[in-house]
Design an enzyme around this catalytic site. Structure first.
Site, PDB file in Angstrom:
ATOM      1  N   THR A 192       0.816  -1.211   0.000  1.00  0.00           N
ATOM      2  CA  THR A 192       0.000   0.000   0.000  1.00  0.00           C
ATOM      3  C   THR A 192       0.851   1.263   0.000  1.00  0.00           C
ATOM      4  O   THR A 192       1.949   1.269   0.567  1.00  0.00           O
ATOM      5  CB  THR A 192      -0.906   0.022   1.262  1.00  0.00           C
TER       6      THR A 192
ATOM      7  N   TYR B 153      -2.054   0.523  10.107  1.00  0.00           N
ATOM      8  CA  TYR B 153      -2.311  -0.178   8.836  1.00  0.00           C
ATOM      9  C   TYR B 153      -1.061  -0.157   7.956  1.00  0.00           C
ATOM     10  O   TYR B 153      -0.587  -1.201   7.497  1.00  0.00           O
ATOM     11  CB  TYR B 153      -3.501   0.465   8.113  1.00  0.00           C
TER      12      TYR B 153
END
Ligand code: UDP
Length: 333
Positions: free
Chosen positions: A117, A141
């Site tokens: 990501t 995250y």
């Protein structure tokens, strides 16, 4: 040769499953259906309901199905949730990924594709960010994913496992043939929320922060169409199968849109002028994240084919209508 797709019943993993099947690959999906849907996995892809952290199950699948490559999508993906439940994110995204990588090494699977990501970068400037930029994630995250990149790097050096880590920017849109789209009922993503609001599922939508140092004060993101993103994965698989070395690539288009611009597109494409509220900033949101996306083109030969925000929004809207009207596959209640 079989590709094991973890999270293959979810949004991005489901599009990978479609892409692989379309390419004539044998696919086994491993998904616990926590956010995915069994109907998203159509034969000839095979669905095994289970957890990718279940090493006995993964080892058995690798052995019995003749798995030669793993594409790992299963993850928790909501940045604000990762701030309130960091250990849940480290457990699911990091600890279970360690177990999966170990299964790959011990089971002789030498090719691994990882959904990483842009959140690994953290605060970036308005300039497109390259793969060798400073990695300073600002959310659990992002950190939970970056640790997996590090494990893959080390495993690659130590055991000869070859991987491609693809750092996704903002994935949006739906299968152009209308077979699949973002189906999570409570998804918080901007385009999803926008089309749901246009369809009357919500009375209004919130813009989180208009005091960012960007051209209109709202956050800039690089929205990449999901089928284009999957093309990069298919190119990564071909690259690894032809002896390519481990690699990390950004996946984006290299230009971004602000939240306000996206909302304008949703209003124009849907023809609905819904109400917008200006709300405080959302925790964990960097002002701008745009990909420098040369490496994915040069190393994998990837070319964007669907770089069109209007079309992305139209696909999201069409898919939302399908779910909404219960046409097509049965959607969530
Ligand atoms: N956003 C917003 N309203 C929403 C959902 C998102 O203003 O209802 C903003 C969010 O703050 C961020 C951008 O839209 O700046 C993209 O958010 P999204 O959740 O789609 O993806 P992220 O960039 O967090 O992965």
């Amino acid at each position: 040769m079989t590709v094991l797709v973890t999270g293959g019943a979810g949004y991005i993993g489901g599009h990978m499953t479609l892409g692989l099947v379309d390419a004539g690959e044998k696919v086994v999906v491993l998904d616990n259906l926590s956010t995915g849907f069994a109907w998203a996995v159509q034969p000839p892809a095979e669905l095994v309901v289970g957890d990718f952290g279940d090493s006995a199950l993964v080892a058995r699948l690798i052995r019995e199905k003749g798995v030669d490559a793993i594409a790992h999508f299963a993850a928790k993906i909501v940045v604000p949730e990762s701030l309130s439940d960091p250990l849940g994110y480290y457990d699911n995204n990091t600890a279970k990924a360690l177990s999966l990588i170990r299964c790959a090494v011990e089971g002789g699977v030498r090719r691994f594709i990882f959904s990483s990501t842009a959140a690994v970068y953290g605060e970036t400037s308005a300039e497109p960010v390259a793969e060798d930029a400073l990695l300073k994630p600002i959310s659990p995250y992002g950190r939970s994913k970056l640790m997996v990149e590090w494990m893959l790097q080390d495993a690659s050096r130590a055991y000869g496992l070859k991987y491609v880590a693809l750092r996704y920017f903002n994935v949006a849109g739906a299968d152009p043939q209308g077979r699949l789209g973002q189906s999570t009922p409570n998804a918080t993503h901007l385009i999803k929320r926008g089309v749901q609001t246009a369809l009357g599922r919500f009375p209004s939508m919130d813009v989180y922060g208009e005091d960012y140092p960007t051209r209109d004060g709202t956050c800039v993101r690089d929205y990449i169409q999901v089928t284009d993103l999957i093309d990069a994965h298919l190119a990564a698989l071909a690259y690894l199968r032809t002896g390519g070395d481990s690699l990390t690539c950004n996946c984006g288009y290299g230009h971004g849109a602000t939240v306000k611009e996206v909302i304008e597109v949703v209003k124009r494409v849907s023809g609905v002028d819904f109400k917008v509220n200006y709300a405080p900033r959302r925790a964990g949101d960097p002002a701008a994240i745009v990909a420098k996306a040369e490496r994915v083109r040069e190393a994998l030969g990837w070319r964007p084919r669907r770089d069109d925000l209007d079309a992305i929004v139209r696909q999201a809207l069409d898919w939302e209508r399908r779910l909404h009207n219960r046409l097509g596959p049965p959607g969530p209640a």
